[in-house]
Design a protein around this motif. Structure first.
Motif, PDB file in Angstrom:
ATOM      1  N   LYS A 116     -16.957   7.021 -20.770  1.00  0.00           N
ATOM      2  CA  LYS A 116     -15.675   6.438 -21.176  1.00  0.00           C
ATOM      3  C   LYS A 116     -14.549   7.444 -21.017  1.00  0.00           C
ATOM      4  O   LYS A 116     -14.716   8.624 -21.303  1.00  0.00           O
ATOM      5  N   ILE A 117     -13.425   6.939 -20.550  1.00  0.00           N
ATOM      6  CA  ILE A 117     -12.199   7.721 -20.505  1.00  0.00           C
ATOM      7  C   ILE A 117     -11.333   7.267 -21.669  1.00  0.00           C
ATOM      8  O   ILE A 117     -10.916   6.109 -21.735  1.00  0.00           O
ATOM      9  N   MET A 118     -11.071   8.163 -22.599  1.00  0.00           N
ATOM     10  CA  MET A 118     -10.272   7.856 -23.777  1.00  0.00           C
ATOM     11  C   MET A 118      -8.839   8.316 -23.544  1.00  0.00           C
ATOM     12  O   MET A 118      -8.592   9.479 -23.241  1.00  0.00           O
ATOM     13  N   ILE A 119      -7.898   7.406 -23.675  1.00  0.00           N
ATOM     14  CA  ILE A 119      -6.480   7.725 -23.499  1.00  0.00           C
ATOM     15  C   ILE A 119      -5.865   7.829 -24.883  1.00  0.00           C
ATOM     16  O   ILE A 119      -5.595   6.828 -25.544  1.00  0.00           O
ATOM     17  N   ILE A 120      -5.666   9.063 -25.327  1.00  0.00           N
ATOM     18  CA  ILE A 120      -5.213   9.323 -26.692  1.00  0.00           C
ATOM     19  C   ILE A 120      -3.936  10.145 -26.633  1.00  0.00           C
ATOM     20  O   ILE A 120      -3.884  11.166 -25.955  1.00  0.00           O
ATOM     21  N   GLY A 121      -2.914   9.734 -27.334  1.00  0.00           N
ATOM     22  CA  GLY A 121      -1.688  10.511 -27.388  1.00  0.00           C
ATOM     23  C   GLY A 121      -0.778  10.216 -26.210  1.00  0.00           C
ATOM     24  O   GLY A 121      -1.027   9.325 -25.391  1.00  0.00           O
ATOM     25  N   MET A 122       0.302  10.988 -26.154  1.00  0.00           N
ATOM     26  CA  MET A 122       1.342  10.772 -25.154  1.00  0.00           C
ATOM     27  C   MET A 122       1.217  11.798 -24.037  1.00  0.00           C
ATOM     28  O   MET A 122       1.455  12.982 -24.239  1.00  0.00           O
ATOM     29  N   GLY A 123       0.826  11.332 -22.862  1.00  0.00           N
ATOM     30  CA  GLY A 123       0.798  12.195 -21.697  1.00  0.00           C
ATOM     31  C   GLY A 123       1.862  11.757 -20.717  1.00  0.00           C
ATOM     32  O   GLY A 123       2.867  11.146 -21.085  1.00  0.00           O
TER      33      GLY A 123
END
Length: 368
Positions: free
Chosen positions: A275-282
């Motif tokens: 899984k690729i977790m997209i957490i926070g502001m990139g």
């Protein structure tokens, strides 16, 4: 009767002023909280530096702050939801107020509510004023009582810790997984710590700043540190970016997980079925090798704030779990009072302070 309070108010980029406001008595379903600890968040910092957060522009003077804890000083009189709280109780504030009636709210995903009003965010108008003020009135049901064993600084860390817990719940990884965290800021460190508590076999943390990943391993937040090498010249074309990412992934995989990690933020470093977790502001737009993701059946999982995580975060902090590192080590800088808030934000905007010390989490203390 309304009472006079003081608030830190943002009028423009880097333009913070202490101003007087009037605060009414709490409504029947509210309590009035003397805000005593507030951690500064990356979204607050965006507003402070740019008077906007991505595409969200500030349209009226705005009080920042949403990672907060305080003491109940008044209780609404006529609502049963307030009856469990009393004057003197110490609470962590969950500052996102959903509509509670839409399908998302009824399904338990209230963090995605289109009617969400979130303190210190300019997305809704009028803006929901943040917590960098003497006192606020807040719905009692969104105030979470702290046990006596937890300090108010821990209470202020409940908000970012809830982000990490929500991410862990969204990842739903099995015990014994390998986790790669990209970014060793406060949220990345908390995600690493929560992964360890959840039974991860190995937690690798990567950042472009060597001091951050060293801090993570030295203080028990992660098992393995990796300093991301900078590319000179910086890759500009899609092909160069993908080649750089592939090379970086091979370096990361060689550390502990030959097949890749179970959960990570980069496709090439993710094992098949991971899984690729997209957490926070990139970066708002990123290059994704979609064919590699498809062939490996990688799941792309978004994480936005949190839902139903505050109580779990408080219980985890109170449990004194031996695997959980001391989260107060994240608080590297402390400031006192509203007059010191501009200095607090200027410090939070730095990687290191004037003395060369690492800046991770900045806390504003308003205790008397």
């Amino acid at each position: 009767m309304p009472s006079d309070i003081q608030a830190s108010v943002l009028h423009g980029a880097r333009d913070l002023r202490v101003e007087a406001r009037q605060l009414p008595e709490p409504a029947s379903d509210e309590v009035q909280v003397a805000v005593q600890m507030t951690g500064l968040c990356g979204s607050d910092l965006h507003y402070f530096r740019h008077f906007r957060n991505g595409t969200i522009e500030v349209r009226e003077p705005l009080t920042l702050g949403h990672e907060s804890a305080g003491v109940v000083v008044a209780v609404g009189q006529n609502d049963s939801s307030a009856s469990s709280l009393k004057v003197g109780d110490r609470v962590a504030l969950e500052v996102g107020l959903p509509c509670e009636v839409c399908d998302l709210c009824r399904g338990g995903r209230y963090n995605l509510c289109r009617g969400m009003s979130f303190r210190s965010s300019a997305k809704a108008f009028p803006h929901a004023q943040g917590t960098l003020q003497d006192r606020i009135n807040h719905p009692a049901r969104w105030c979470h009582k702290l046990p006596e064993t937890l300090s108010l600084e821990y209470g202020a860390l409940v908000e970012p810790l809830s982000v990490a817990i929500h991410a862990r719940n969204r990842a739903a990884l099995k015990s014994g997984s390998t986790v790669l965290v990209l970014g060793a800021g406060a949220v990345g460190l908390l995600c690493a710590a929560v992964s360890k508590v959840a039974g991860a076999k190995t937690v690798v943390i990567a950042d472009i700043l060597e001091e951050r990943v060293k801090f993570a391993v030295d203080n028990g937040f992660a098992d393995v540190a990796f300093t991301v090498p900078t590319s000179n010249p910086r890759p500009e074309s899609v092909e160069d970016k993908l080649a750089y990412a592939q090379d970086l992934a091979e370096k990361l995989k060689s550390l502990k997980a030959r097949e890749g990690a179970d959960a990570v933020g980069e496709v090439n470093a993710t094992k098949p079925g991971g899984k690729i977790m997209i957490i926070g502001m990139g970066m708002p737009v990123q290059t994704l090798p979609i064919m590699a993701a498809s062939l490996k059946e990688v799941d792309l999982v978004g994480v936005f704030r949190y839902a139903n995580a505050y109580r779990e975060a408080i219980e985890l902090l109170a449990s004194r779990n031996p695997v959980l590192p001391d989260l107060l080590k994240l608080v590297t800088h402390r400031f006192r009072g509203l007059d010191d808030v501009p200095h607090a934000f200027e410090t939070a905007a730095k990687v290191k302070d004037e003395k060369g010390n690492l800046v991770i989490k900045v806390m504003v203390d308003m205790t008397q």
